[in-house]
Design a protein around this motif. Structure first.
Motif, PDB file in Angstrom:
ATOM      1  N   SER A 143      11.103  -5.374  13.242  1.00 29.24           N
ATOM      2  CA  SER A 143      11.945  -4.382  14.282  1.00 29.24           C
ATOM      3  C   SER A 143      12.311  -3.137  13.390  1.00 29.24           C
ATOM      4  CB  SER A 143      13.412  -5.016  14.554  1.00 29.24           C
ATOM      5  OG  SER A 143      13.286  -6.332  15.452  1.00 29.24           O
ATOM      6  N   ASP A 144      12.625  -3.189  12.208  1.00 32.39           N
ATOM      7  CA  ASP A 144      12.858  -2.021  11.431  1.00 32.39           C
ATOM      8  C   ASP A 144      11.508  -1.189  11.403  1.00 32.39           C
ATOM      9  OD1 ASP A 144      15.474  -2.709  11.017  1.00 32.39           O
ATOM     10  OD2 ASP A 144      15.143  -3.354   8.837  1.00 32.39           O
ATOM     11  N   LEU A 145      10.461  -1.964  11.235  1.00 27.47           N
ATOM     12  CA  LEU A 145       9.176  -1.028  11.176  1.00 27.47           C
ATOM     13  C   LEU A 145       8.783  -0.419  12.573  1.00 27.47           C
ATOM     14  CD1 LEU A 145       7.328  -3.501   9.013  1.00 27.47           C
ATOM     15  CD2 LEU A 145       7.726  -1.306   8.164  1.00 27.47           C
ATOM     16  N   MET A 146       9.108  -1.129  13.648  1.00 26.58           N
ATOM     17  CA  MET A 146       8.757  -0.578  14.953  1.00 26.58           C
ATOM     18  C   MET A 146       9.781   0.689  14.988  1.00 26.58           C
ATOM     19  SD  MET A 146       6.414  -2.363  16.409  1.00 26.58           S
ATOM     20  CE  MET A 146       6.636  -1.505  18.282  1.00 26.58           C
TER      21      MET A 146
ATOM     22  N   VAL B 204      -1.910  -1.604  -5.371  1.00 25.87           N
ATOM     23  CA  VAL B 204      -2.998  -2.161  -6.046  1.00 25.87           C
ATOM     24  C   VAL B 204      -2.811  -3.676  -6.392  1.00 25.87           C
ATOM     25  CG1 VAL B 204      -4.318  -1.835  -8.341  1.00 25.87           C
ATOM     26  CG2 VAL B 204      -3.694   0.304  -6.898  1.00 25.87           C
ATOM     27  N   GLN B 205      -1.764  -3.827  -6.662  1.00 28.12           N
ATOM     28  CA  GLN B 205      -1.387  -5.187  -7.011  1.00 28.12           C
ATOM     29  C   GLN B 205      -1.127  -5.998  -5.754  1.00 28.12           C
ATOM     30  OE1 GLN B 205       1.573  -5.816 -10.317  1.00 28.12           O
ATOM     31  NE2 GLN B 205       0.982  -3.892 -11.314  1.00 28.12           N
ATOM     32  N   ASP B 206      -0.497  -5.445  -4.778  1.00 27.20           N
ATOM     33  CA  ASP B 206      -0.180  -6.312  -3.515  1.00 27.20           C
ATOM     34  C   ASP B 206      -0.644  -5.222  -2.311  1.00 27.20           C
ATOM     35  OD1 ASP B 206       0.990  -7.672  -1.637  1.00 27.20           O
ATOM     36  OD2 ASP B 206       3.044  -7.526  -2.393  1.00 27.20           O
ATOM     37  N   PRO B 207      -1.532  -5.293  -1.909  1.00 27.12           N
ATOM     38  CA  PRO B 207      -2.206  -4.211  -0.833  1.00 27.12           C
ATOM     39  C   PRO B 207      -1.362  -4.378   0.352  1.00 27.12           C
ATOM     40  CG  PRO B 207      -3.926  -5.356  -2.110  1.00 27.12           C
ATOM     41  CD  PRO B 207      -2.649  -6.345  -2.457  1.00 27.12           C
ATOM     42  N   SER B 208      -0.770  -5.712   0.674  1.00 26.92           N
ATOM     43  CA  SER B 208      -0.041  -5.723   1.960  1.00 26.92           C
ATOM     44  C   SER B 208       1.469  -5.633   1.796  1.00 26.92           C
ATOM     45  CB  SER B 208      -0.548  -7.102   2.630  1.00 26.92           C
ATOM     46  OG  SER B 208       0.004  -8.208   1.592  1.00 26.92           O
ATOM     47  N   ASN B 209       1.947  -5.074   0.809  1.00 25.36           N
ATOM     48  CA  ASN B 209       3.179  -5.174   0.492  1.00 25.36           C
ATOM     49  C   ASN B 209       3.832  -3.984   1.377  1.00 25.36           C
ATOM     50  OD1 ASN B 209       5.838  -3.823  -0.843  1.00 25.36           O
ATOM     51  ND2 ASN B 209       5.626  -5.548  -1.922  1.00 25.36           N
ATOM     52  N   HIS B 210       4.846  -4.613   2.557  1.00 20.78           N
ATOM     53  CA  HIS B 210       5.599  -3.726   3.610  1.00 20.78           C
ATOM     54  C   HIS B 210       6.242  -2.693   2.871  1.00 20.78           C
ATOM     55  CE1 HIS B 210       8.516  -6.718   3.123  1.00 20.78           C
ATOM     56  NE2 HIS B 210       9.413  -5.850   3.515  1.00 20.78           N
ATOM     57  N   ASN B 211       6.904  -3.095   2.000  1.00 21.00           N
ATOM     58  CA  ASN B 211       7.985  -1.940   1.435  1.00 21.00           C
ATOM     59  C   ASN B 211       7.106  -0.794   0.687  1.00 21.00           C
ATOM     60  OD1 ASN B 211      10.516  -3.059   1.786  1.00 21.00           O
ATOM     61  ND2 ASN B 211       9.860  -4.577   0.574  1.00 21.00           N
ATOM     62  N   ALA B 212       6.019  -1.104  -0.017  1.00 21.21           N
ATOM     63  CA  ALA B 212       5.462   0.182  -0.571  1.00 21.21           C
ATOM     64  C   ALA B 212       4.594   0.768   0.545  1.00 21.21           C
ATOM     65  CB  ALA B 212       4.270  -0.424  -1.650  1.00 21.21           C
ATOM     66  N   LEU B 213       4.238   0.205   1.610  1.00 18.15           N
ATOM     67  CA  LEU B 213       3.495   0.856   2.545  1.00 18.15           C
ATOM     68  C   LEU B 213       4.637   1.681   3.585  1.00 18.15           C
ATOM     69  CD1 LEU B 213       1.324  -1.981   3.969  1.00 18.15           C
ATOM     70  CD2 LEU B 213       0.766   0.110   3.050  1.00 18.15           C
ATOM     71  N   THR B 214       5.803   1.194   3.661  1.00 13.58           N
ATOM     72  CA  THR B 214       6.786   2.010   4.119  1.00 13.58           C
ATOM     73  C   THR B 214       7.067   3.451   3.441  1.00 13.58           C
ATOM     74  OG1 THR B 214       7.850  -0.099   5.110  1.00 13.58           O
ATOM     75  CG2 THR B 214       9.027   2.019   5.174  1.00 13.58           C
ATOM     76  N   GLY B 215       7.025   3.160   2.206  1.00 11.04           N
ATOM     77  CA  GLY B 215       7.190   4.334   1.118  1.00 11.04           C
ATOM     78  C   GLY B 215       6.132   5.435   1.361  1.00 11.04           C
ATOM     79  N   ILE B 216       4.964   4.990   1.362  1.00  9.26           N
ATOM     80  CA  ILE B 216       3.936   5.623   1.372  1.00  9.26           C
ATOM     81  C   ILE B 216       4.001   6.321   2.996  1.00  9.26           C
ATOM     82  CG2 ILE B 216       1.380   5.820   1.943  1.00  9.26           C
ATOM     83  CD1 ILE B 216       2.243   5.534  -0.860  1.00  9.26           C
ATOM     84  N   ALA B 217       4.366   5.751   4.065  1.00 11.30           N
ATOM     85  CA  ALA B 217       4.609   6.060   5.332  1.00 11.30           C
ATOM     86  C   ALA B 217       5.553   7.467   5.393  1.00 11.30           C
ATOM     87  CB  ALA B 217       4.752   5.202   6.191  1.00 11.30           C
ATOM     88  N   TYR B 218       6.584   7.123   4.691  1.00  6.65           N
ATOM     89  CA  TYR B 218       7.532   8.018   4.468  1.00  6.65           C
ATOM     90  C   TYR B 218       7.091   9.579   3.937  1.00  6.65           C
ATOM     91  CZ  TYR B 218      11.715  10.701   3.173  1.00  6.65           C
ATOM     92  OH  TYR B 218      12.775  11.683   2.814  1.00  6.65           O
TER      93      TYR B 218
END
Length: 342
Positions: free
Chosen positions: A95-98, A47-61
């Motif tokens: 690379s990590d995200l790929m 909500v505070q940072d919609p493009s935060n890659h760490n939060a998105l990775t957590g949601i993905a996990y």
């Protein structure tokens, strides 16, 4: 098995400072196994940072472990698009995200997509996954290319890689076939691996006449661990040359196979076998007992409980929880108990 640590070991604390504390809270909930709370906190960060890659990775996990692979892929793709590869450390994050996208695709059975993502990560683990996918698809030349990349970049994987290369370059049929079974095991398709390994493994033994039968014992143990009793017994019967220090592994494997048997007489026999085991390292013996207890827990809980007696490990606590003995699980591992209560 595909190691989840490759997925969750992301850099949770290097992103926007105003959400670093929130991400730390989410990571703590993840470590406790409180997944609903972790998901809620990750969403708060977004909500505070919609493009935060760490939060998105957590949601993905969290999506992946629920089996929602489409949502996991969507979150990771969004995370990747938010990272500038030309920024400091940006290419490593991409690379990590790929690699994580490749792991999600593997879990989803989308091997073509998994191969693409893993190869594009150009990480040692990604190239190894790409090699294993290529092996099971019969693309051995492609596999060798990926394996050579791993061998030149990661010394920790050289033994595994060298074994694959030797098998793929073996002129006899058993070589590539063994490589395919090993690749199936590496990608988490355990039953296919065990069910396809018997013929090439026994052919290898007949043609090469190895001084020791450690490899056959390894696969017999793998068959035992997943309850493939017939294959395990046949492989174990072929183990004739073994070092004295490994005799206990033969006995433990037979005991596990008996615990996994559909015959009640075999299951009762496994208790006596463990009681009369030759000198064995305590950790190895306990691991074998826990494996046996896990396999027998659904058919004979009494035997499972006797096998677990005196073993205080998280894996033992997991079997106690499977037996619905929450108190025993709590006594062994309070952290695991929190996971059970979620």
């Amino acid at each position: 098995m595909i190691p989840l640590v490759l997925f969750v070991a992301c850099d949770l604390f290097s992103s926007t400072p105003d959400v670093s504390g929130i991400l730390q809270d989410a990571d703590q909930k993840l470590s406790m196994g409180d997944f609903p709370a972790a998901e809620s906190i990750f969403e708060k960060a977004l909500v505070q940072d919609p493009s935060n890659h760490n939060a998105l990775t957590g949601i993905a996990y969290l999506s992946m472990i629920k089996g929602d692979y489409a949502s996991a892929e969507q979150s990771l793709a969004k995370a990747q698009s938010s990272v500038n590869p030309d920024s400091e450390g940006g290419q490593q994050i991409v690379s990590d995200l790929m690699l994580r996208r490749g792991i999600v695709a593997l879990r989803d059975g989308a091997f073509t997509k998994a191969l693409q993502y893993c190869a594009q990560s150009n990480l040692p683990a990604g190239n190894l996954f790409a090699a294993e996918i290529s092996i099971i698809e019969g693309e051995h030349e492609d596999a060798l290319e990926y394996l050579n990349k791993v061998q030149s970049s990661d010394s920790k994987m050289r033994k595994v890689v060298s074994n694959y290369i030797e098998l793929l370059e073996e002129s006899a049929d058993w070589g590539p076939l063994l490589a395919e079974s090993q690749a199936s095991w590496g990608l988490g398709d355990y039953k296919v691996a065990v069910r396809t390994v018997k013929s090439p493994l026994l052919e290898w033994m007949e043609q090469e006449d190895p001084k020791e039968h450690d490899l056959i014992l390894l696969w017999a143990g793998r068959a035992a661990a997943i309850g493939e009793v017939d294959v395990g017994n046949e492989l174990l019967s072929a183990v004739l040359k073994i070092r004295q220090s490994q005799v206990w592994r033969v006995e433990a494997t037979q005991a596990i196979l008996n615990c996994a048997s559909s015959k009640s007489a075999d299951r009762k026999l496994c208790l006596d076998q463990f009681s009369n085991m030759p000198t064995a390292p305590i950790d190895g013996l306990n691991d074998a007992k826990v494996t046996a207890a896990r396999l027998v827990s659904e058919t004979d809980s009494s035997i499972a409980r006797q096998l677990l007696e005196g073993i205080e490990t998280n894996s033992a606590a997991a079997v106690w929880s499977k037996l619905d003995d929450i108190d025993e699980a709590q006594d062994i591992s309070s952290e695991l108990f929190l996971k059970i209560l979620e």
